[in-house]
Design an enzyme around this catalytic site. Sequence first.
Site, PDB file in Angstrom:
ATOM      1  N   THR A  22      47.721  29.162  39.176  1.00  0.00           N
ATOM      2  CA  THR A  22      46.522  29.134  40.014  1.00  0.00           C
ATOM      3  C   THR A  22      45.287  29.056  39.129  1.00  0.00           C
ATOM      4  O   THR A  22      45.376  29.157  37.905  1.00  0.00           O
ATOM      5  CB  THR A  22      46.452  30.379  40.913  1.00  0.00           C
ATOM      6  OG1 THR A  22      46.489  31.554  40.076  1.00  0.00           O
ATOM      7  CG2 THR A  22      47.613  30.412  41.894  1.00  0.00           C
ATOM      8  N   TYR A 164      39.062  50.202  32.732  1.00  0.00           N
ATOM      9  CA  TYR A 164      38.617  49.083  33.563  1.00  0.00           C
ATOM     10  C   TYR A 164      37.628  49.564  34.616  1.00  0.00           C
ATOM     11  O   TYR A 164      36.561  48.976  34.795  1.00  0.00           O
ATOM     12  CB  TYR A 164      39.815  48.418  34.232  1.00  0.00           C
ATOM     13  CG  TYR A 164      39.490  47.141  34.970  1.00  0.00           C
ATOM     14  CD1 TYR A 164      39.297  45.955  34.268  1.00  0.00           C
ATOM     15  CD2 TYR A 164      39.387  47.113  36.353  1.00  0.00           C
ATOM     16  CE1 TYR A 164      39.006  44.770  34.930  1.00  0.00           C
ATOM     17  CE2 TYR A 164      39.102  45.940  37.030  1.00  0.00           C
ATOM     18  CZ  TYR A 164      38.905  44.773  36.314  1.00  0.00           C
ATOM     19  OH  TYR A 164      38.608  43.599  36.976  1.00  0.00           O
TER      20      TYR A 164
END
Length: 268
Positions: A22, A164
Site C-alpha cells: 500500500t 511514540y
Amino acid sequence: MGKRLEGRRTLVVGGGQTPGSTVGNGRATAVLFAREGAEVVVADRELERAAATVDEIVAEGGKAWAVAADVTDESSIAHMVAFARSTMGGIDVLHNNVGVSLAGGDAVIGDIDMETFDRVTRINLTSMVVTCKHVLPIMEEQGGGVVLAVGSLASLIDYPYIAYKTSKAGVVAMIENIAVRYAPRGIRANAILPGLMETPMAIENRVGLDGRTREQVIAERDSHVPLRGKMGTGWDVAHAALWLASDDAGFVTGVALPVDGGQALVAG
C-alpha cells in the site's frame, strides 16, 4: 476547480516509504501535492525510496527532486533544507512526515530503555524541531508559509508504547508554539493526527508479532474504526495535508486535526 498548490514550493520530509503493498502517508502526500501543481522536494533517509516517489511524480508530468536526509543529524537536515531552497528558489510548504515506533524498539514504560526512548524521540520530535528551525527563517524572508507535521492519534488516546505516544504529543505542542509565534509573520502551522492507517509502516511491522498473519493484523485494526469498519489510507492523510497547505485553510493555524474515521470517539 484549479490546482490548489499551483506554483507552491514544497518540501516533504519522509516522502519515501517502508516497502509494502500500500502507499505510505509521505509518498501519497508528495504525489498529491504535485498533482495539485506544486514543485516537490522529496527527502528520505533512503535516497532510493525518495527517488521512487520522484519517479512516480515525474511520470505523471510533475516536477520533483529527491534528496537523502538523516533527520537525526542537524548537518544533514541543514543540507536538505539548503538543497530544497536552492533547487526551488524557496520553501512555501514544509510537510514533516517522519516517525517510528515498534520498528525503533519502542515498548511499554516498564520495559523501555533510555537509548530506545531517546532514539524514538530524536526521530519523531527533535528532528521536526530542528527542521523547522532551519525552514522558518526562509519563510520569514518570503513573508509567509505553511508548516505541517504528522503527529498521531496515539497522543490523544490509550496507546501502550511510551516513546511514540509522548514524542507525538510533543509534535502537537511544537506546532502550537510555532503557530502562535509566527502568525504575525504570515506563517501557519498545523498538525495531522492519523488514526489507524493501512500503510506499510503500520502493517508490515506488526505482521508476525505473536504469530499474527497480515489478514489478522488488518482485521484487528479495522475493528477499531467506526467509519465503515475500515482503516484509512495514506491518501486520507494526503488529502488532509493538501487542504491544510492550501488557501482553503488560510485562516486555520494551531490545529491538531484527527484523521481517524471516528476512532477517538470510542477510544478516548
